[in-house]
Design a protein around this motif. Structure first.
Motif, PDB file in Angstrom:
ATOM      1  N   ARG A 382      -6.011  -6.596  -8.526  1.00 33.27           N
ATOM      2  CA  ARG A 382      -4.659  -6.022  -8.513  1.00 33.27           C
ATOM      3  C   ARG A 382      -3.649  -6.894  -9.264  1.00 33.27           C
ATOM      4  O   ARG A 382      -2.821  -6.388 -10.033  1.00 33.27           O
ATOM      5  CB  ARG A 382      -4.210  -5.809  -7.072  1.00 33.27           C
ATOM      6  CG  ARG A 382      -2.726  -5.504  -6.888  1.00 33.27           C
ATOM      7  CD  ARG A 382      -2.340  -4.137  -7.461  1.00 33.27           C
ATOM      8  NE  ARG A 382      -2.513  -3.076  -6.511  1.00 33.27           N
ATOM      9  CZ  ARG A 382      -1.567  -2.648  -5.670  1.00 33.27           C
ATOM     10  NH1 ARG A 382      -0.380  -3.226  -5.685  1.00 33.27           N
ATOM     11  NH2 ARG A 382      -1.804  -1.664  -4.851  1.00 33.27           N
ATOM     12  N   TYR A 385      -3.947  -6.532 -13.263  1.00 36.18           N
ATOM     13  CA  TYR A 385      -4.071  -5.229 -13.914  1.00 36.18           C
ATOM     14  C   TYR A 385      -3.395  -5.265 -15.286  1.00 36.18           C
ATOM     15  O   TYR A 385      -2.241  -5.721 -15.394  1.00 36.18           O
ATOM     16  CB  TYR A 385      -3.414  -4.141 -13.070  1.00 36.18           C
ATOM     17  CG  TYR A 385      -4.236  -3.657 -11.890  1.00 36.18           C
ATOM     18  CD1 TYR A 385      -5.601  -3.911 -11.793  1.00 36.18           C
ATOM     19  CD2 TYR A 385      -3.645  -2.926 -10.864  1.00 36.18           C
ATOM     20  CE1 TYR A 385      -6.336  -3.467 -10.714  1.00 36.18           C
ATOM     21  CE2 TYR A 385      -4.373  -2.467  -9.778  1.00 36.18           C
ATOM     22  CZ  TYR A 385      -5.720  -2.749  -9.705  1.00 36.18           C
ATOM     23  OH  TYR A 385      -6.464  -2.294  -8.643  1.00 36.18           O
ATOM     24  N   GLU A 388       0.132  -0.625 -15.270  1.00 36.27           N
ATOM     25  CA  GLU A 388       0.568  -0.228 -13.935  1.00 36.27           C
ATOM     26  C   GLU A 388      -0.254   0.973 -13.466  1.00 36.27           C
ATOM     27  O   GLU A 388      -0.336   1.984 -14.169  1.00 36.27           O
ATOM     28  CB  GLU A 388       2.052   0.146 -13.965  1.00 36.27           C
ATOM     29  CG  GLU A 388       2.665   0.399 -12.597  1.00 36.27           C
ATOM     30  CD  GLU A 388       2.854  -0.884 -11.794  1.00 36.27           C
ATOM     31  OE1 GLU A 388       3.143  -0.767 -10.590  1.00 36.27           O
ATOM     32  OE2 GLU A 388       2.718  -1.980 -12.381  1.00 36.27           O
ATOM     33  N   SER A 390      -1.322   4.403 -11.886  1.00 36.88           N
ATOM     34  CA  SER A 390      -0.595   5.635 -11.568  1.00 36.88           C
ATOM     35  C   SER A 390      -0.793   6.034 -10.112  1.00 36.88           C
ATOM     36  O   SER A 390      -0.051   6.849  -9.574  1.00 36.88           O
ATOM     37  CB  SER A 390      -1.057   6.764 -12.488  1.00 36.88           C
ATOM     38  OG  SER A 390      -2.453   6.981 -12.369  1.00 36.88           O
ATOM     39  N   LYS A 392      -1.497   4.057  -6.327  1.00 31.38           N
ATOM     40  CA  LYS A 392      -1.584   2.772  -5.641  1.00 31.38           C
ATOM     41  C   LYS A 392      -2.039   2.970  -4.198  1.00 31.38           C
ATOM     42  O   LYS A 392      -1.595   3.911  -3.532  1.00 31.38           O
ATOM     43  CB  LYS A 392      -0.232   2.054  -5.659  1.00 31.38           C
ATOM     44  CG  LYS A 392       0.175   1.527  -7.031  1.00 31.38           C
ATOM     45  CD  LYS A 392       1.453   0.698  -6.928  1.00 31.38           C
ATOM     46  CE  LYS A 392       1.839   0.117  -8.289  1.00 31.38           C
ATOM     47  NZ  LYS A 392       3.057  -0.729  -8.185  1.00 31.38           N
TER      48      LYS A 392
END
Length: 449
Positions: A382, A385, A388, A390, A392
């Motif tokens: 995490r 990454y 970002e 899409s 979570k």
């Protein structure tokens, strides 16, 4: 003519992915294994199913999140990216061991169910026939395979829905001709938790086996159309269905039959339909059971062949196992699985009475291990990454950490369960051999990808 370069085909649609994952998770565990879980904890065992379902939700959410960040990667690729090839090698081969073990049991179970109609045909003949059917279904293109699994899984899902509606109608007195108090069996015979809250823990160990297969969605990513968009949507709808398809039937079963009168020798579903007095109910249920185990075995061979292909692609298995047919099927991986499945179905005939306890223990332990690694992988990746996500996962990082701790505790409980000592011993031995093999294969240690 076959080719090594032909890529896996992106032909799986959302409905294929959903039903493939459900095909793997709704099988022997619910139709027969529910008798064992109810025998352990009584009607209150539904709490174990809900708890395991919530853990599964986090695992599936982790897969969905990573899928949106790393397109064209599958579950093993995520693990490799986080911890390197040695760990992905161990987990990948362990996952193959899981599915091949389950598939052997599923074809034996299918053969035993067929003997209800063909009592004079030897079990090994019927089991081999079922194994051949599963292998043939996996030899078609992934789109055709997806359609096969869609309808196989669809049949048993439809029948579970019918069972829920029929059972609820009897429980609440809607169906004429039945006089039944829906609360009686829940409050008598020791109450809703007849063996206490502590009984939910050993039941949870068995439930982990039942839910195993849901993570199969992590292997469909490289053959799914727009996986990074589809998978999060599928996960959101999938998890609720799984919990409902387990908890509602079990509540109905416990409502119609006293929990301490449910026999582990046959399916609780068959027992309920038999006591309802419906003509031909046992034949209908037997058909469903056969469909269920074939569907679960079908999903299992898919999972094993795709994992073997992924291992070969990354140099973690013999290159020949990565060979694809024109249809995009890992043909040599399928041949290897076919040999193991056909051989296992014959060998398993001689020890069939001992197989079901093994079925519940081996996959349960491996499933909890794989889920644990998936969560730890998402936790590590995490912070690094490249884009970002899409989608979570909820409550990060605390919910993920809670799931990791919970799965670790369940793993320890597996080790302490004396009734499953032989099965867990086999799992530990396999893991030790894989660790040794990984040190031999990856020397010197390769860095993370």
């Amino acid at each position: 003519m076959e080719s090594n370069q032909a890529p896996l085909q992106k032909k799986l649609r959302p409905r294929h992915i959903t039903f493939m994952a459900m095909g793997g998770v709704i099988g022997t565990g619910i139709f027969k294994g529910s008798a064992e879980t109810v025998g352990i904890a009584g009607p209150g065992v539904v709490v174990s199913y809900i708890v395991a379902g919530l853990l599964l939700l986090v695992v599936m959410g982790a897969i969905a999140e990573m899928a949106t960040v790393y397109p064209n990667m599958n579950m093993k690729d995520f693990i490799s990216k986080a911890f390197g090839q040695r760990v992905s090698f161990i987990v990948g081969w362990l996952y193959c061991f899981l599915w091949l073990t389950v598939c052997i049991i599923e074809v034996i179970a299918a053969g035993s169910f067929l003997q209800f109609w063909l009592p004079n045909v030897p079990l090994w003949v019927l089991s081999l026939a079922c194994a051949v059917i599963i292998i043939l279904m996996n030899s078609f293109s992934v789109k055709s395979y997806g359609e096969f699994e869609f309808w196989l899984a669809g049949i048993k899902i439809a029948m579970i829905i019918i069972f829920i509606i029929l059972g609820a109608s009897i429980l609440f007195g809607i169906l004429p001709g039945f006089d039944h108090s829906f609360s009686y069996n829940f409050t008598e015979y020791g109450g809703f938790f007849p063996n206490g809250w502590t009984a939910l823990i050993p039941a949870l160990i068995v439930v982990m086996f039942s839910y195993g297969g849901s993570e199969l969605i992590g292997l469909t990513l490289t053959e799914a159309e727009n996986a990074e968009k589809v998978v999060p949507r599928v996960v959101k709808s999938f998890i609720l269905r799984v919990i409902l398809f387990y908890t509602l039937p079990i509540l109905i079963i416990c409502g119609l039959i006293p929990w301490n009168q449910i026999s582990e020798q046959s399916s609780p579903f068959v027992q309920v339909l038999s006591t309802s007095g419906l003509q031909g109910a046992t034949h209908i249920m037997n058909f469903i059971l056969i469909t269920a185990v074939l569907s679960a075995g079908n999903s299992g061979i898919y999972g094993a062949t795709r994992m073997l292909h992924s291992l070969a692609k990354d140099g973690e298995a013999p290159p020949a196992l990565g060979k694809l047919s024109k249809k995009g099927v890992p043909v040599n991986s399928l041949k290897l699985c076919a040999i193991i499945l056909l051989s296992g179905s014959v060998i398993a005939y001689f020890v069939q009475d001992q197989l079901f306890p093994l079925l519940m223990a081996v996959p349960g332990f491996v499933v909890s291990t794989v889920w644990l690694v998936i969560c730890i992988t998402q936790l590590k990746l995490r912070k690094n990454y490249p884009v970002e996500p899409s989608f979570k996962i909820w409550g990060f990082p605390w919910l993920t950490i809670f799931t990791i701790v919970s799965l670790s505790v369940i793993g320890v409980l597996f080790l302490l369960d004396s009734s499953k000592r032989i099965s867990i011993g086999i799992c530990i031995l396999v893991m030790i051999l894989l660790v040794i093999w990984s040190f031999v294969k990856f020397r010197p240690v390769r860095g993370n990808k």
